[in-house]
Design a protein around this motif. Structure first.
Motif, PDB file in Angstrom:
ATOM      1  N   LEU A 159      18.933  81.366   3.431  1.00 39.64           N
ATOM      2  CA  LEU A 159      17.556  81.814   3.595  1.00 39.64           C
ATOM      3  C   LEU A 159      17.206  81.976   5.073  1.00 39.64           C
ATOM      4  N   ALA A 160      17.663  81.022   5.902  1.00 38.52           N
ATOM      5  CA  ALA A 160      17.389  81.105   7.344  1.00 38.52           C
ATOM      6  C   ALA A 160      18.075  82.324   7.954  1.00 38.52           C
ATOM      7  N   GLU A 161      19.308  82.593   7.558  1.00 32.28           N
ATOM      8  CA  GLU A 161      20.020  83.758   8.071  1.00 32.28           C
ATOM      9  C   GLU A 161      19.345  85.057   7.632  1.00 32.28           C
ATOM     10  N   THR A 162      18.906  85.084   6.387  1.00 29.76           N
ATOM     11  CA  THR A 162      18.227  86.280   5.867  1.00 29.76           C
ATOM     12  C   THR A 162      16.905  86.503   6.579  1.00 29.76           C
ATOM     13  N   ARG A 163      16.163  85.422   6.834  1.00 33.74           N
ATOM     14  CA  ARG A 163      14.891  85.544   7.548  1.00 33.74           C
ATOM     15  C   ARG A 163      15.106  86.062   8.966  1.00 33.74           C
ATOM     16  N   ALA A 164      16.109  85.514   9.650  1.00 30.05           N
ATOM     17  CA  ALA A 164      16.382  85.954  11.022  1.00 30.05           C
ATOM     18  C   ALA A 164      16.760  87.436  11.055  1.00 30.05           C
ATOM     19  N   ALA A 165      17.598  87.862  10.110  1.00 26.51           N
ATOM     20  CA  ALA A 165      17.995  89.272  10.070  1.00 26.51           C
ATOM     21  C   ALA A 165      16.801  90.172   9.742  1.00 26.51           C
ATOM     22  N   SER A 166      15.947  89.740   8.814  1.00 24.59           N
ATOM     23  CA  SER A 166      14.775  90.540   8.431  1.00 24.59           C
ATOM     24  C   SER A 166      13.792  90.659   9.592  1.00 24.59           C
ATOM     25  N   GLU A 167      13.574  89.566  10.312  1.00 28.70           N
ATOM     26  CA  GLU A 167      12.665  89.616  11.461  1.00 28.70           C
ATOM     27  C   GLU A 167      13.205  90.517  12.560  1.00 28.70           C
ATOM     28  N   GLN A 168      14.525  90.520  12.744  1.00 30.56           N
ATOM     29  CA  GLN A 168      15.131  91.390  13.752  1.00 30.56           C
ATOM     30  C   GLN A 168      14.955  92.858  13.369  1.00 30.56           C
ATOM     31  N   VAL A 169      15.161  93.174  12.082  1.00 30.58           N
ATOM     32  CA  VAL A 169      14.978  94.554  11.612  1.00 30.58           C
ATOM     33  C   VAL A 169      13.516  94.969  11.760  1.00 30.58           C
ATOM     34  N   MET A 170      12.592  94.069  11.425  1.00 31.03           N
ATOM     35  CA  MET A 170      11.169  94.383  11.534  1.00 31.03           C
ATOM     36  C   MET A 170      10.784  94.647  12.993  1.00 31.03           C
ATOM     37  N   SER A 171      11.264  93.797  13.904  1.00 33.70           N
ATOM     38  CA  SER A 171      10.968  93.986  15.324  1.00 33.70           C
ATOM     39  C   SER A 171      11.551  95.294  15.833  1.00 33.70           C
ATOM     40  N   PHE A 172      12.774  95.617  15.413  1.00 33.32           N
ATOM     41  CA  PHE A 172      13.427  96.864  15.834  1.00 33.32           C
ATOM     42  C   PHE A 172      12.657  98.078  15.321  1.00 33.32           C
ATOM     43  N   PHE A 173      12.176  97.991  14.072  1.00 33.70           N
ATOM     44  CA  PHE A 173      11.417  99.092  13.486  1.00 33.70           C
ATOM     45  C   PHE A 173      10.117  99.326  14.252  1.00 33.70           C
ATOM     46  N   LEU A 174       9.419  98.258  14.609  1.00 35.83           N
ATOM     47  CA  LEU A 174       8.166  98.397  15.340  1.00 35.83           C
ATOM     48  C   LEU A 174       8.393  98.992  16.722  1.00 35.83           C
ATOM     49  N   GLN A 175       9.505  98.641  17.359  1.00 33.85           N
ATOM     50  CA  GLN A 175       9.796  99.184  18.678  1.00 33.85           C
ATOM     51  C   GLN A 175      10.101 100.677  18.626  1.00 33.85           C
ATOM     52  N   LEU A 176      10.627 101.147  17.505  1.00 31.28           N
ATOM     53  CA  LEU A 176      11.046 102.542  17.391  1.00 31.28           C
ATOM     54  C   LEU A 176       9.978 103.440  16.772  1.00 31.28           C
ATOM     55  N   LEU A 177       8.783 102.936  16.578  1.00 38.00           N
ATOM     56  CA  LEU A 177       7.728 103.739  15.960  1.00 38.00           C
ATOM     57  C   LEU A 177       7.442 105.052  16.706  1.00 38.00           C
ATOM     58  N   PRO A 178       7.367 105.063  18.050  1.00 31.18           N
ATOM     59  CA  PRO A 178       7.132 106.346  18.735  1.00 31.18           C
ATOM     60  C   PRO A 178       8.210 107.388  18.443  1.00 31.18           C
ATOM     61  N   ALA A 179       9.474 106.974  18.452  1.00 32.79           N
ATOM     62  CA  ALA A 179      10.551 107.918  18.162  1.00 32.79           C
ATOM     63  C   ALA A 179      10.484 108.403  16.717  1.00 32.79           C
ATOM     64  N   LEU A 180      10.130 107.508  15.803  1.00 31.08           N
ATOM     65  CA  LEU A 180      10.004 107.894  14.402  1.00 31.08           C
ATOM     66  C   LEU A 180       8.846 108.865  14.210  1.00 31.08           C
ATOM     67  N   LEU A 181       7.772 108.682  14.967  1.00 37.12           N
ATOM     68  CA  LEU A 181       6.634 109.599  14.888  1.00 37.12           C
ATOM     69  C   LEU A 181       7.030 110.991  15.386  1.00 37.12           C
ATOM     70  N   ILE A 182       7.782 111.045  16.485  1.00 39.10           N
ATOM     71  CA  ILE A 182       8.251 112.329  16.996  1.00 39.10           C
ATOM     72  C   ILE A 182       9.215 112.976  16.006  1.00 39.10           C
ATOM     73  N   GLY A 183      10.080 112.167  15.416  1.00 32.97           N
ATOM     74  CA  GLY A 183      11.008 112.703  14.417  1.00 32.97           C
ATOM     75  C   GLY A 183      10.291 113.288  13.215  1.00 32.97           C
ATOM     76  N   SER A 184       9.242 112.613  12.757  1.00 35.03           N
ATOM     77  CA  SER A 184       8.473 113.132  11.618  1.00 35.03           C
ATOM     78  C   SER A 184       7.775 114.441  11.982  1.00 35.03           C
ATOM     79  N   ALA A 185       7.328 114.569  13.242  1.00 37.82           N
ATOM     80  CA  ALA A 185       6.693 115.817  13.674  1.00 37.82           C
ATOM     81  C   ALA A 185       7.690 116.965  13.681  1.00 37.82           C
TER      82      ALA A 185
END
Length: 317
Positions: A159-185
Motif C-alpha cells: 500500500l505504501a509503495e502504491t501510494r508513493a507511485a500514485s502521488e508521483q504520477v499525480m505530481s507529474f501530471f499537474l506539472q505537465l498541465l500547460p503542455a497538455l493544454l497546448i497539445g489539446s489545442a
C-alpha cells in the motif's frame, strides 16, 4: 466563398440550431464531452466561411445564450468561450484563402486564447477556475482506493509503495498541465480543420489543401527547444529551481511529441519509398507505440530530420 442564393440569416440560423443540439449532446454525454467538444468549432467555422465573420460571431453569441439557458451558466459560457474562437479563426482564414500552416497555427492560438478567456470569465463572474485541478478530491479518491485494496488483502508495504507511485504520477501530471493544454489545442485545431475541409469539399467550396502525412515538416525551432529544455531540466534539478524545472519539463514534452510526429512522417515516407506492405507498416507502428525505447529513437530521428531534411537529401540523389 460567399454564399450564393441562400440568405445569410437562414444559413446562420440552421447552423446555430445544429451547433446547440450538438453542444447539448456533448455536455450530457460526459464520456464524450471533450472528444465531441473538439469538433464543435466546425459549426462556427462553416457559418464564417459561407456568410462572413459577422454572422459567425452572431451565431456564437446566440449559442452562448441558448446553452446557458439549457444547461447551466457556467457550463454554457465556458463551452462556447472555449471552442468558438477556434471556429472563428479557422473560418476567417479559410474564407480569405490562407494556406494550411497559417490556418492551423491561427486555430491553435485561438484555441489557447479561448480556453484562457473562458477560464478568466468564469473566475471573474463565478469565482470558479474550470482549468484548476481539485487535488483534494484526487487525494480523497486515492485514499478510498487504497482502503479498498487494503480490505482485499494488500499488505501495508504494498500500500505504501502504491501510494508513493500514485502521488508521483499525480505530481507529474499537474506539472505537465500547460503542455497538455497546448497539445489539446493542436488536436482540436487539426481535427476541426480536417472535418471542416471535408465538409467544404463536399459543398464544392475550395479550401486549403491538407498535405499528405509523408510530406509533413515541422519548424526547426523544436530541436533547439529540445536541447534548451534538457539544460533547463538539469539546472532546475541541481539548483533546486522548481519553476525552471516545470517550464523545461513542459518544453521537453512539446519538443518530444513534435519530434515523434516528424519521425513517424519520415518513417511513413521510407516505408512507402521501399514498398513496405500495409500489414508490416501496422506492425511497425504498433511496435513503436508499445516500445518506449523505439518511441524515443523515432522522436530523436524526427528532431534531426527537422534540421537535415533527409527526404530532400534522398530526392536529390
Amino acid at each position: 466563398m460567399k454564399e450564393q442564393g441562400a440568405r445569410p440569416a437562414a444559413v446562420a440560423g440552421v447552423m446555430t440550431s445544429a451547433a446547440v443540439v450538438y453542444a447539448l449532446a456533448a455536455v450530457y454525454l460526459p464520456m464524450l464531452t471533450m472528444i465531441m467538444g473538439m469538433l464543435w468549432p466546425v459549426f462556427t467555422a462553416l457559418v464564417v466561411v459561407r456568410v462572413g465573420v459577422y454572422w459567425g460571431v452572431l451565431s456564437a453569441a446566440v449559442s452562448l445564450v441558448l446553452l446557458m439557458l439549457f444547461t447551466t451558466p457556467v457550463t454554457g459560457a465556458f463551452f462556447v468561450l472555449s471552442f468558438a474562437p477556434t471556429g472563428l479563426a479557422l473560418g476567417a482564414l479559410l474564407r480569405r484563402g490562407a494556406g494550411t500552416v497559417r490556418v492551423l497555427m491561427a486555430g491553435v492560438g485561438a484555441s489557447l486564447l479561448g480556453k484562457l478567456a473562458g477560464a478568466a470569465f468564469m473566475f471573474a463572474l463565478f469565482g470558479m477556475n474550470p482549468l484548476a485541478i481539485d487535488t483534494a478530491s484526487m487525494g480523497q479518491a486515492m485514499d478510498e482506493t487504497l482502503a479498498l485494496y487494503g480490505a482485499l488483502g494488500m499488505s501495508e508495504t504494498q500500500l505504501a509503495e502504491t501510494r508513493a507511485a500514485s502521488e508521483q504520477v499525480m505530481s507529474f501530471f499537474l506539472q505537465l498541465l500547460p503542455a497538455l493544454l497546448i497539445g489539446s489545442a493542436v488536436i482540436e485545431a487539426g481535427a476541426s480543420f480536417a472535418v471542416l475541409r471535408t465538409v467544404l469539399t463536399r459543398l464544392g467550396v475550395p479550401s486549403a489543401p491538407f498535405p499528405p502525412f509523408t510530406a509533413w515538416r515541422l519548424p526547426v525551432v523544436f530541436p533547439y527547444l529540445f536541447g534548451f529544455s534538457l539544460v533547463g531540466i538539469y539546472w532546475g534539478t541541481t539548483r533546486d529551481l522548481s519553476w525552471l524545472y516545470q517550464v523545461s519539463l513542459n518544453a521537453y514534452l512539446i519538443a518530444f511529441f513534435a519530434g515523434l510526429v516528424q519521425g513517424l512522417s519520415l518513417m511513413q515516407f521510407l516505408m512507402k519509398r521501399f514498398s513496405v506492405s500495409p500489414f508490416v507498416r501496422m506492425l511497425l507502428y504498433v511496435f513503436v507505440g508499445l516500445n518506449a525505447l523505439m518511441t524515443q529513437i523515432v522522436s530523436w530521428t524526427g528532431l534531426f530530420d527537422m534540421v537535415y531534411d533527409y527526404r530532400k537529401k534522398m530526392a536529390d540523389r
